[in-house]
Design a protein around this motif. Structure first.
Motif, short mmCIF file in Angstrom:
data_model
loop_
_atom_site.label_atom_id
_atom_site.label_comp_id
_atom_site.label_asym_id
_atom_site.label_seq_id
_atom_site.Cartn_x
_atom_site.Cartn_y
_atom_site.Cartn_z
N TYR A 107 0.89 -1.15 -0.09
CA TYR A 107 -0.05 -0.12 -0.01
C TYR A 107 0.95 1.20 0.03
O TYR A 107 1.64 1.29 0.73
CB TYR A 107 -0.73 -0.21 1.31
N VAL A 108 0.47 2.03 -0.88
CA VAL A 108 1.38 3.55 -1.03
C VAL A 108 0.20 4.61 -0.54
O VAL A 108 -0.68 4.72 -1.29
CB VAL A 108 1.92 3.90 -2.46
N LEU A 109 0.22 5.02 0.69
CA LEU A 109 -0.71 5.93 1.26
C LEU A 109 -0.16 7.30 1.36
O LEU A 109 0.99 7.53 2.03
CB LEU A 109 -1.17 5.25 2.49
N ASN A 110 -0.91 8.16 0.83
CA ASN A 110 -0.52 9.46 0.74
C ASN A 110 -1.60 10.58 1.41
O ASN A 110 -2.84 10.62 1.26
CB ASN A 110 -0.42 10.07 -0.64
N GLY A 111 -1.00 11.50 2.28
CA GLY A 111 -1.82 12.45 3.07
C GLY A 111 -2.12 13.73 2.44
O GLY A 111 -1.95 14.02 1.37
N ILE B 261 4.19 10.22 -10.05
CA ILE B 261 5.01 9.14 -8.82
C ILE B 261 4.01 7.78 -8.92
O ILE B 261 5.03 7.02 -9.02
CB ILE B 261 4.74 9.93 -7.28
N GLU B 262 2.92 8.09 -9.01
CA GLU B 262 2.21 6.78 -9.08
C GLU B 262 2.65 5.84 -10.09
O GLU B 262 2.88 4.60 -9.99
CB GLU B 262 0.86 6.98 -9.02
N VAL C 21 5.69 -7.06 -7.16
CA VAL C 21 4.64 -6.68 -6.16
C VAL C 21 3.49 -5.81 -6.85
O VAL C 21 3.79 -5.07 -7.76
CB VAL C 21 5.17 -5.91 -4.72
N GLY C 22 2.33 -6.21 -6.12
CA GLY C 22 1.33 -5.38 -6.72
C GLY C 22 1.12 -3.97 -5.72
O GLY C 22 1.83 -3.90 -4.40
N ILE C 23 0.23 -3.03 -6.31
CA ILE C 23 0.36 -1.75 -5.54
C ILE C 23 -0.99 -1.35 -5.37
O ILE C 23 -1.94 -1.15 -6.58
CB ILE C 23 1.13 -0.55 -6.41
N GLU C 24 -1.30 -0.73 -4.11
CA GLU C 24 -2.62 0.05 -3.93
C GLU C 24 -2.17 1.54 -3.83
O GLU C 24 -1.43 1.46 -2.60
CB GLU C 24 -3.05 -0.84 -2.79
N PHE C 25 -2.39 2.44 -4.42
CA PHE C 25 -1.93 3.68 -4.26
C PHE C 25 -3.21 4.62 -4.22
O PHE C 25 -4.09 4.79 -4.78
CB PHE C 25 -1.40 4.09 -5.80
N ARG C 26 -2.85 5.27 -2.99
CA ARG C 26 -4.13 6.07 -2.54
C ARG C 26 -3.74 7.59 -2.04
O ARG C 26 -2.43 7.54 -1.63
CB ARG C 26 -4.85 5.33 -1.30
N LYS D 263 1.94 -6.73 1.97
CA LYS D 263 3.33 -6.90 2.67
C LYS D 263 3.96 -5.79 3.24
O LYS D 263 4.73 -5.98 4.41
CB LYS D 263 4.19 -7.10 1.29
N ALA D 264 3.58 -4.62 2.81
CA ALA D 264 4.13 -3.38 3.72
C ALA D 264 3.11 -2.10 3.27
O ALA D 264 2.53 -2.32 2.35
CB ALA D 264 5.47 -2.90 3.32
N VAL D 265 3.64 -1.25 4.03
CA VAL D 265 2.71 0.25 3.68
C VAL D 265 3.94 1.11 3.60
O VAL D 265 4.73 1.31 4.40
CB VAL D 265 1.68 0.76 4.88
N LEU D 266 3.96 2.02 2.54
CA LEU D 266 4.53 3.18 2.29
C LEU D 266 3.74 4.47 2.72
O LEU D 266 2.55 4.55 2.14
CB LEU D 266 5.33 3.47 0.87
N LEU D 267 4.28 5.12 3.68
CA LEU D 267 3.13 6.24 4.43
C LEU D 267 3.99 7.48 4.23
O LEU D 267 4.72 7.85 5.04
CB LEU D 267 2.95 5.75 5.62
N ASN D 268 3.38 8.39 3.37
CA ASN D 268 3.67 9.89 3.45
C ASN D 268 2.48 10.43 3.85
O ASN D 268 1.63 10.95 3.07
CB ASN D 268 3.93 10.50 2.01
N ALA D 269 2.46 10.63 5.11
CA ALA D 269 1.41 11.30 5.58
C ALA D 269 1.21 12.55 5.94
O ALA D 269 0.34 13.44 6.48
CB ALA D 269 1.24 10.70 7.44
#
Ligand code: DQA
Length: 144
Positions: free
Chosen positions: A6-10, A32-33, A45-50, A71-77
């Motif tokens: 998961y790639v989560l953006n704030g 970026i996505e 790996v698959g990506i959930e980009f939000r 598997k992991a979360v990349l978090l730019n909060a």
């Protein structure tokens, strides 16, 4: 099944490209996505980009990453990095590893950006590389 990151953006990251380009660069979040998805293919790996401007949505997505055994979360909060105990609690509540990501290096900016609640729960941090921060973080995530 392919592992998913998961790639989560704030907040305000939807305005990348025109938002303070001297600090954040000219890449849009869509750029970026696209780069993240291209690299993810090679890494298998698959990506959930939000992206959301709302703190609770980010909390819900951290819970979703856990429920979906990501598997992991990349978090730019974004600014919530520096304010959100709710995000720290969510990171601590899940077993999915979270990597903190920033385009800029908050530790070299205003003092109010020096503290990171996200960092108190994250397993790693990648910052200050512009849009490349996401790619370096994704490599780290794939290697976990
Ligand atoms: C940011 C850094 C934060 O301090 C800021 O509030 C942002 C973006 C970054 O990616 O550099 O919105 O997370």
């Amino acid at each position: 099944m392919q592992p998913v990151v998961y790639v989560l953006n704030g907040p305000n990251l939807n305005l990348l490209g025109t938002r303070e380009p001297a600090i954040y660069g000219r890449d849009t979040l869509a750029d970026i996505e696209a780069n993240v998805r291209a690299q993810a293919k090679g890494l298998g790996v698959g990506i959930e980009f939000r992206q959301s401007n709302h703190e609770g949505a980010l909390v819900d997505w951290l819970h979703e990453a856990q429920a979906n055994r990501a598997k992991a979360v990349l978090l730019n909060a974004a600014a919530y990095t520096h304010t959100s105990i709710a995000l720290l609690d969510a990171i601590k509540a899940i077993s999915v590893p979270v990597i903190e990501v920033h385009l800029s290096d908050p530790s070299t900016r205003e003092a109010f950006r020096h503290h990171s609640y996200v960092g108190m729960g994250a397993v790693a941090e990648v910052k200050g590389l512009g849009a490349d921060s996401y790619l370096v973080a994704l490599k780290k995530a794939a290697a976990l």
